[in-house]
Design an enzyme around this catalytic site. Structure first.
Site, PDB file in Angstrom:
ATOM      1  N   ASP B  94      35.772  39.992  30.937  1.00 57.94           N
ATOM      2  CA  ASP B  94      36.710  39.955  32.022  1.00 57.94           C
ATOM      3  C   ASP B  94      37.210  41.295  32.339  1.00 57.94           C
ATOM      4  OD1 ASP B  94      39.881  38.111  32.897  1.00 57.94           O
ATOM      5  OD2 ASP B  94      38.948  39.488  33.827  1.00 57.94           O
ATOM      6  N   ASP B  96      40.043  42.967  34.689  1.00 60.35           N
ATOM      7  CA  ASP B  96      40.973  42.953  35.450  1.00 60.35           C
ATOM      8  C   ASP B  96      41.820  44.175  35.948  1.00 60.35           C
ATOM      9  OD1 ASP B  96      43.177  42.129  37.140  1.00 60.35           O
ATOM     10  OD2 ASP B  96      43.178  39.948  35.811  1.00 60.35           O
ATOM     11  N   ASP B 298      39.094  42.678  28.800  1.00 54.88           N
ATOM     12  CA  ASP B 298      40.112  41.740  28.105  1.00 54.88           C
ATOM     13  C   ASP B 298      39.804  41.251  26.901  1.00 54.88           C
ATOM     14  OD1 ASP B 298      41.565  39.194  27.584  1.00 54.88           O
ATOM     15  OD2 ASP B 298      42.234  39.381  29.471  1.00 54.88           O
TER      16      ASP B 298
END
Lengths: 349, 394
Positions: B94, B96, B298
């Site tokens: 992930d 972000d 992440d």
């Protein structure tokens, strides 16, 4: 398929060896026959060696007795049914295999390693010859297999980030590859012993020797004995735990992780939940129900019934609980155990 | 959210789920599903579905604001956490923009007072300067944020292809629906990696725990070395080619810049195939190199073997945008603010906007708006309503 008898004799834990055993119709049952007594004796010798910490590299013994004694030893270890012995035996035999692998001449080294890795453990492994910064890399192992084992090792050199990783393969020296295989071998031997199905009675044939082995086991077992647990020696507490303990006595408020670390540490040393709750009652906003619930939860008496271990030093450092005194351990419990052991050592001498 | 806006959004989402068949992930019968609803604040968990039909029926009826599924495969996905029977899990990443230090955040991320509605810029816990009430973070996103996220994904892909040897067929990239991207790998070989293994992968990609002598960086390393040795050499070379201003922006001191100047004059050494790194003096420079070369992923999402992740092809409850698959070949040029839009009708809707910075949606630009009623095309209105920056005005 050409059976390499010499290699089977060197590495009796391999699938190849097990297949050969079946082929010659050998089973643990047969060991009960008096004609196999020398094999049983050799097996006892093997088990004794594993308790002595005296690993000799395997010579190229193609002796059938030596070869069969491995299985006899496995059968005996299974029958004796002591966890500690099983682990020592597997470690010993696996370490022996490690030395055997690396003591071969380079060509045979390569053959042996590739054979064991692919034949018994289904590794995706390639033989290579790459030199980088004065190190010679002879094998490349798929990262998925590497990561099944290497994370257990503490030395930085095993961390994936410190390895050459290219196209999914981790580059390894011969010794490193053999070291990883040693882990696999140890696990396999343990699992083979666990899944041993034959119902046999070998111990009775060598009762005296087995009794002797079992008495030696008690000496090497490092679990804290019951009497030690009853008296927690405060002077041996690691500094981080000591700090929290002092804060508790002063009635100071603790952070969640301090409470958790202290609780799990003390519970692990055998302190009762009640005594702990008593300690916590010194804190200003003490809530007896909440505290009891939390302590019992950490002790594994509630909900998911997991018994918690205190966090490692690395975690304690991250959360500011470690007071950075360079204890030289990786876990607070090790500090306590080490101090206990050294004191015991002094008393003996 | 007040009920008129809520009903409107729910209707639009229902429309989408009714008109479209949502493809389910591989082996979905073994996965756990989770749902967030528009009204309540709780997540429905531990759901599993035996058929595609069953799933579609559920979401068309319940119309969740967000749909998640487990990266993990279980024998009993509906059971409680301890009893699910973990079999394996996909490898997921992930990226972000939330975690990336972009400069534009100062312009579009604000705090909004829950009491008096005053909006102001700040970091996290500040109270409202107008009335002293508690304030909530209101985050926006823009092209710059998405570009930063894209950049990190490109670095991640480099690791996945060059170092981990994954093929482009095994790697699927999805726009998260809001401020970043997810990368999913479902191939057989990664399924059984345990938590410790995944942590190692994360540390590798983030350059955590690097020991220079272990990878032979004590003395010379050439630009075409493998893995981190090569990355550090190339990263170092990059810095040597930068001018002083750029270097200062990266946070390097005069001392560091001086060191680089010394090395630069011996550039010929590098071109002949070696970068000499004397570790102690170059510590800060090295840190900068590692930061630039690593991918900012992440850590928890990848390490957690029981993670619930957003389901591809569903809508994001904070934007109304689609969690869209982005083909690798089109990734660099991918423009989510255009392509992930689901509600493209030309119809308009009147909304009362509290606050919205200037934003692009599709080919048009809107705002900034502050305490006003505006008429917007449905898609843009849905975005503002989802972000709770506006309420329905008609």
């Amino acid at each position: 398929m050409l059976l390499n008898l010499a290699r089977i004799a060197r590495y009796p834990f391999t699938i190849e060896a097990q297949t050969y055993l079946k082929k010659i119709g050998f089973s643990a049952q047969k060991l009960q026959d008096p004609i196999y007594r020398p094999v049983l004796n050799k097996a006892i010798e093997r088990i004794r060696m594993c308790l002595n910490d005296d690993v000799q590299p395997h010579t190229d013994v193609q002796d059938k007795i030596e070869f069969l004694s491995f299985f006899a030893a496995e059968a005996l270890v299974r029958e004796i049914n002591e966890d500690y012995l099983k682990r020592r035996f597997s470690l010993f035999e696996a370490t022996r295999a490690y030395y055997t692998m690396i003591y071969q001449l380079p060509d045979r080294q390569r053959e042996d390693i590739l054979d064991i890795a692919t034949g018994t453990f289904n590794w995706d492994i390639k033989a290579i010859s790459v030199e980088i910064s004065n190190r010679l890399y002879n094998f490349a192992v798929k990262f998925t297999h590497y990561l099944k084992i290497a994370p257990k090792f503490h030395d930085e050199k095993w961390k994936l980030v410190n390895r050459f990783l290219k196209d999914g393969y981790v580059y390894l020296t011969t010794e490193e590859t053999a070291r990883l295989l040693q882990e696999e071998i140890q696990r396999k031997i343990e699992s083979d012993i666990d899944s041993f199905e034959e119902d046999i009675n070998l111990v009775d044939l060598v009762k005296e020797q087995v009794d002797d082995i079992i008495s030696k086991l008690a000496k090497y077992d490092v679990k804290l004995s019951k009497s030690e647990i009853k008296r927690i020696d405060l002077s041996k507490l690691p500094p981080c735990i000591m700090k929290i303990y002092n804060a508790l006595l002063k009635g100071q408020k603790l952070s969640h992780i301090e409470r958790f670390t202290f609780t799990s540490f003390m519970l692990n040393l055998g302190m009762s939940a009640d005594s702990l709750i008593n300690l916590f009652s010194q804190i200003a906003d003490f809530n007896p129900d909440k505290t009891r619930y939390q302590v019992e939860h950490i002790a594994g008496m509630r909900g998911s019934k997991i018994k918690y271990s205190p966090p490692s030093c690395s975690t304690l450092k991250t959360h500011g609980v470690c007071i950075n005194v360079e204890c030289g351990v990786k876990h607070p419990l090790s500090y306590y155990r080490r101090k206990l052991k050294s004191e015991n050592g002094k008393q003996v001498s | 959210m007040e009920s008129k806006s809520l009903e409107f959004l729910k209707e639009k989402f229902r429309e989408y789920y009714t008109k479209n068949d949502i493809a389910l992930p591989r082996d979905y019968t073994k996965r756990e599903f989770g749902f967030l609803l528009f009204k309540e604040n709780v997540m429905i968990r531990h759901r599993s579905f035996r058929t595609h039909e069953e799933f579609m029926k559920f979401i068309r009826h319940a119309v969740p604001s967000d749909i998640y599924y487990s990266s993990a495969y279980y024998t009993r996905p509906e059971a409680s956490m301890d009893n699910k029977g973990w079999i394996g899990a996909d490898l997921v990443f992930d990226v972000d923009a939330d975690h990336l230090p972009t400069e534009c955040k100062i312009k579009h991320d604000v705090l909004a007072c829950l009491k008096c509605g005053f909006t102001f810029s700040g970091k996290g816990n500040e109270s409202c300067p107008a009335c002293g009430g508690k304030a909530k973070e209101k985050k926006w996103f823009c092209e710059k944020c998405l570009d930063a996220a894209k950049n990190e994904v490109l670095k991640l892909l480099d690791f996945l292809f060059d170092d981990f040897g994954l093929s482009s067929k095994e790697v699927a990239i999805f726009f998260s629906g809001h401020r970043g991207f997810h990368v999913h790998i479902e191939s057989e070989e990664v399924l059984y990696l345990d938590q410790a293994a995944r942590k190692e992968i994360v540390d590798y990609i983030r350059g955590v725990g690097l020991n220079l002598s272990a990878i032979g960086l004590g003395s010379k390393v050439s630009l075409d070395s493998y893995s981190w040795a090569g990355r550090i050499a190339r990263g170092f070379y990059d810095l040597l080619l930068m001018d002083e201003n750029c270097l200062k922006k990266l946070g390097l001191t005069e001392y560091d810049i001086g060191l680089l100047e010394e090395e630069r004059s011996a550039l010929r050494r590098i071109e002949m195939g070696g970068v000499r790194m004397s570790r102690r003096r170059f510590k800060r420079i090295l840190q900068t190199v590692i930061e630039r070369q690593s991918a900012n992923i992440d850590t928890i999402v990848t390490t957690d073997v029981r993670r619930l992740i957003r389901m591809p092809y569903t809508l994001h409850g904070k934007t109304g945008l689609k969690v869209m698959k982005v083909p690798l070949a089109q990734f660099e040029a991918y423009d989510p603010l255009k392509e992930a839009i689901v509600f493209r009708e030309k119809d308009t809707v009147k909304v009362r906007v509290d606050f919205a910075p200037k934003f692009r949606f599709g080919d048009e630009e809107y705002g900034p708006f502050s305490n006003q009623v505006v008429e917007l095309p449905v898609g843009a209105a849905v975005l503002l309503l989802c972000k709770k920056a506006a309420t329905l005005a008609e």
